[in-house]
Design an enzyme around this catalytic site. Structure first.
Site, mmCIF file in Angstrom:
data_model
loop_
_atom_site.group_PDB
_atom_site.id
_atom_site.type_symbol
_atom_site.label_atom_id
_atom_site.label_comp_id
_atom_site.label_asym_id
_atom_site.label_seq_id
_atom_site.Cartn_x
_atom_site.Cartn_y
_atom_site.Cartn_z
ATOM 1 C CG ASN A 67 -2.148 -0.878 0.965
ATOM 2 O OD1 ASN A 67 -2.943 -0.451 0.385
ATOM 3 N ND2 ASN A 67 -2.321 -2.189 1.482
ATOM 4 C CG HIS A 98 23.037 5.002 13.328
ATOM 5 N ND1 HIS A 98 24.159 5.304 12.962
ATOM 6 C CD2 HIS A 98 22.184 5.789 12.578
ATOM 7 C CE1 HIS A 98 24.279 5.989 11.682
ATOM 8 N NE2 HIS A 98 23.009 6.277 11.617
ATOM 9 C CB SER A 140 -2.142 -0.874 13.454
ATOM 10 O OG SER A 140 -3.018 -1.482 12.413
ATOM 11 C CB THR A 145 12.971 -5.650 18.120
ATOM 12 O OG1 THR A 145 12.483 -6.248 18.971
ATOM 13 C CG2 THR A 145 12.556 -4.060 18.141
ATOM 14 C CE LYS A 146 14.103 -9.790 21.402
ATOM 15 N NZ LYS A 146 13.825 -10.049 23.130
#
Length: 181
Positions: A67, A98, A140, A145-146
């Protein structure tokens, strides 16, 4: 010289070509920056960051839908999107970030792999090195992160498994409108 050309062409793509409302024309330009499978659709205003290996760092499988307002960051790692994946508005997928623990603000990178039948809801963010298992759902606003296991529903910041998807995954995404913004 080649690097300068890549920067200029990518700028032109993100500033102008990705905004073309006529889909077959826009998709022509999209295919210059990524591999796109048959029956897949990439909407207007999808931003591409893909300088190192423009044709190979982002791969979209068959029957996928991406989308508007999404960001696909293929600067250092690969984004591999398999078949029948639905990515909602405003999703950002990163392969480079970073390292907050590095004294010199160094970067770290990782490939993002999105297996078949994954559904990523609006405004989710996928960080480097993540694999989304087959059929999982990302809620949503989630920040992933994993890795997320197959057929699970993950949400939150950072995303955690909050449920299980109960679907036989028999659908094929086949929405390819002529005009879609």
């Amino acid at each position: 010289m080649k690097k300068a050309f890549n920067y200029i062409s990518l700028y032109l793509f993100n500033a102008f070509f990705c905004k073309i409302p006529i889909n077959f024309i826009r998709m022509f330009f999209m295919r210059l920056y990524m591999k796109i499978g048959k029956g897949s659709f990439v909407s207007c205003n999808v931003k591409i960051l893909n300088l190192e290996d423009p044709k190979n760092n982002i791969t979209i499988g068959d029957n996928c839908f991406i989308n508007p307002e999404c960001l696909l960051d293929g600067r250092k790692g690969k984004i591999i999107i398999k078949d029948n994946v639905d990515i909602a508005r405003g999703t950002w997928i990163y392969t480079l970030e970073h390292d907050p623990h590095d004294d010199y603000h160094a970067t770290r990178q990782g490939d993002v792999i999105i297996e078949d039948y994954v559904w990523i809801a609006s405004r989710a963010m996928i960080l480097p090195g993540v694999t989304l298992g087959k059929g999982c759902v990302i809620a949503s606003g989630a920040v992933v992160t994993k890795d997320v296991p197959a057929m699970s529903i993950a949400g939150g910041v950072p995303a955690k498994v909050i449920g299980t998807r109960r679907s036989a995954l028999k659908y094929t995404i086949d929405f390819t409108p002529y005009l879609y913004i």
